[in-house]
Design a protein around this motif. Structure first.
Motif, mmCIF file in Angstrom:
data_model
loop_
_atom_site.group_PDB
_atom_site.id
_atom_site.type_symbol
_atom_site.label_atom_id
_atom_site.label_comp_id
_atom_site.label_asym_id
_atom_site.label_seq_id
_atom_site.Cartn_x
_atom_site.Cartn_y
_atom_site.Cartn_z
ATOM 1 N N VAL A 163 2.002 1.260 -8.423
ATOM 2 C CA VAL A 163 2.000 -0.188 -8.175
ATOM 3 C C VAL A 163 2.404 -0.963 -9.430
ATOM 4 O O VAL A 163 3.197 -1.905 -9.358
ATOM 5 C CB VAL A 163 0.629 -0.638 -7.643
ATOM 6 N N TYR A 167 -2.098 5.724 -7.829
ATOM 7 C CA TYR A 167 -1.911 4.412 -7.186
ATOM 8 C C TYR A 167 -1.586 3.348 -8.249
ATOM 9 O O TYR A 167 -0.626 2.577 -8.118
ATOM 10 C CB TYR A 167 -3.177 4.084 -6.380
ATOM 11 N N TRP A 172 -5.477 -1.257 -1.839
ATOM 12 C CA TRP A 172 -4.941 0.103 -1.999
ATOM 13 C C TRP A 172 -4.459 0.648 -0.640
ATOM 14 O O TRP A 172 -3.330 1.130 -0.529
ATOM 15 C CB TRP A 172 -6.033 0.946 -2.657
ATOM 16 N N LEU A 212 3.540 -3.372 0.130
ATOM 17 C CA LEU A 212 3.812 -3.877 -1.222
ATOM 18 C C LEU A 212 4.582 -5.195 -1.152
ATOM 19 O O LEU A 212 4.356 -6.103 -1.955
ATOM 20 C CB LEU A 212 4.597 -2.839 -2.037
ATOM 21 N N ILE A 256 4.289 4.736 -2.176
ATOM 22 C CA ILE A 256 4.257 3.295 -1.873
ATOM 23 C C ILE A 256 4.585 3.053 -0.397
ATOM 24 O O ILE A 256 5.516 3.649 0.146
ATOM 25 C CB ILE A 256 5.293 2.546 -2.753
ATOM 26 N N VAL A 272 -0.975 -0.823 0.310
ATOM 27 C CA VAL A 272 0.252 -0.565 -0.456
ATOM 28 C C VAL A 272 0.580 0.914 -0.634
ATOM 29 O O VAL A 272 1.659 1.242 -1.124
ATOM 30 C CB VAL A 272 0.223 -1.235 -1.856
#
Ligand code: FCB
Length: 449
Positions: free
Chosen positions: A154, A150, A87, A102, A97, A90
């Motif tokens: 993602v 989050y 976490w 990522l 983000i 990213v």
């Protein structure tokens, strides 16, 4: 034992049953400059918290060496890989983000896709961003909403490049070890604290599930729980009763809300001040349909009646044959667990998302003869096979772990890998157990051609 053996007619050898290996971000990645700090970075600085006073700064240098590590997966002949996303790598502190973070996972997942290795992603394997801990961490209800944000961002980006998402790995460990007895990050203590953290983690799971489903309708969405089956020390009714309480407090506290929207009966035994704050509607949010349940299994424990009025039970030290970390080797508990759970609950399909053993590995002449680990795997595969033949639906099995790594409070003192890692040179060596998996999975592949 040098080799793993399953009969060609075993349910485990059939085409649809998948075999993989698992890792987690903090335990292997290193490169802490490439991300925000997490609660484990902080916890590692606490004197005495980690057995060898180590940390995750370098670990297996997986961020730099991921291509080589994917080659190891290929060598093992696995058809799936379970990894976790960091976490704090990213996401920015503003909840957006972080593209470079990522990107690391995007290229890794793209390579796994090219090699036809199914990707099982865990969104939370214990590395909570430190800035959230400073606002109360899992004791703060807002953290559940931060997790949902989050998860939304993602999964929107990774989409169906992933075969399965798990919201959390082992809420028991985060809540109980981290916020109730304080042996894991963030090292907080108290029953009220542990129970509240557990509730907020379950809530976070429930908030995230519908978002993941909407973003990735074709991807399996679920959660990973660990189970340590509870056995009574004697047949005496007080010991048996205490064992039921322990099972509810340790295992069912997480499963029952997910599947039935209620906490187990032991909840009512807690003093009001130890009960978590639950808002109206929370239990319905938590009880989301699951495409699968991930089960992590390592060992069992024994219990007897409590010896003081504040305790619910007495937990006993591990007995009998043990792995290097001191956990009893008792494969039949896996079979019994599955059969009991299937009788008691309306279960979704199961994956074993972790199973494995720490052993006292020696690298000698370029080899690690971990025949004890091979025997551990063999006995647990047989227990799983027996549960499946008794009718329990299990879709896959992941060995913990691809390679030796940072074993939390044990630091680098415990090796769980199929691949040996020399933490000085970062050299990887396939142990005998890796060769055994390689051969078994080659055989399975040929069988299903
Ligand atoms: C589990 C954790 C995993 C690993 C194994 C040995 O509880 O999920 O990260 O440390 O134990």
């Amino acid at each position: 034992m040098k080799n793993l053996q399953l009969s060609p007619s075993s349910p485990l050898m059939q085409r649809d049953f998948i075999f993989g290996v698992a890792t987690s971000s903090f335990q292997i990645e290193g490169d802490i400059d490439g991300r925000l700090p997490c609660i484990w970075d902080t916890f590692c600085q606490r004197p005495g918290a980690i057995e060898d006073a180590s940390n995750g700064e370098v670990a297996c240098e997986h961020v730099a060496r991921w291509e080589q590590d994917v080659e190891l997966l290929q060598q093992l002949n696995v058809s799936a890989y379970r990894l976790s996303i960091s976490w704090p790598r990213v996401m920015t502190q503003e909840g957006e983000i972080n593209e470079s973070g990522l990107h690391f996972y995007q290229q890794l997942i793209a390579q796994l896709n090219r090699l036809n290795i199914q990707v099982f992603v865990t969104l939370y394997h214990w590395d909570l961003p430190q800035y959230l801990e400073e606002q109360g961490g899992w004791l703060n209800r807002d953290t559940a909403y931060a997790f949902a944000n989050y998860a939304a961002k993602v999964t929107e980006r990774l989409g169906d490049k992933v075969a399965a998402y798990a919201t959390f790995n082992e809420p028991f460990c985060s809540a109980y070890l981290g916020y109730e007895i304080g042996v894991h990050a963030p090292g907080k203590t108290g029953r009220a604290s542990g129970r509240q953290a557990a509730h907020h983690i379950l809530l976070a799971h429930g908030l995230a599930m519908p978002i993941i489903r909407k973003n990735c309708p074709n991807v399996q969405a679920g959660i990973v729980l660990n189970f340590t089956p509870c056995y009574p020390k004697s047949d005496n009714p007080e010991d048996v009763q205490a064992t039921t309480l322990a099972d509810e407090y340790i295992n069912l506290w997480y499963l029952q809300p997910l599947l039935e929207g209620t906490y187990p009966d032991v909840f009512e035994r807690l003093p009001e001040s130890d009960k978590p704050v639950i808002y109206e509607g929370d239990m319905a949010i938590i009880q989301q349909p699951l495409d699968y349940l991930g089960v992590n299994f390592y060992t069992r424990l024994h219990y007897s009646a409590a010896t003081d009025s504040n305790s619910l039970y007495t937990e006993h030290e591990h007995q009998g044959p043990k792995t290097a970390i001191g956990w009893e080797i008792y494969p039949d508990a896996l079979r019994e667990l599955f059969i009991r759970l299937a009788q008691r609950f309306d279960l979704p399909p199961i994956y074993i998302t972790e199973n494995g053993a720490a052993m006292a590995d020696q690298l000698e002449g370029g080899q690690v003869m971990d025949t004890d680990r091979v025997a551990y795997f063999q006995s647990h595969l047989e227990a799983l096979e027996a549960a499946m033949l008794a009718g329990v639906e299990v879709k896959g099995y992941f060995a913990w772990s691809l390679m030796d790594n940072f074993e939390w409070a044990e630091g680098y003192t415990q090796r769980f890998g199929l691949v040996y890692v020399d933490f000085q040179s970062q050299q990887r060596t396939l142990k005998q157990s890796a060769l055994a998996w390689q051969a078994l999975l080659q055989q399975k592949r040929e069988l299903n051609q």
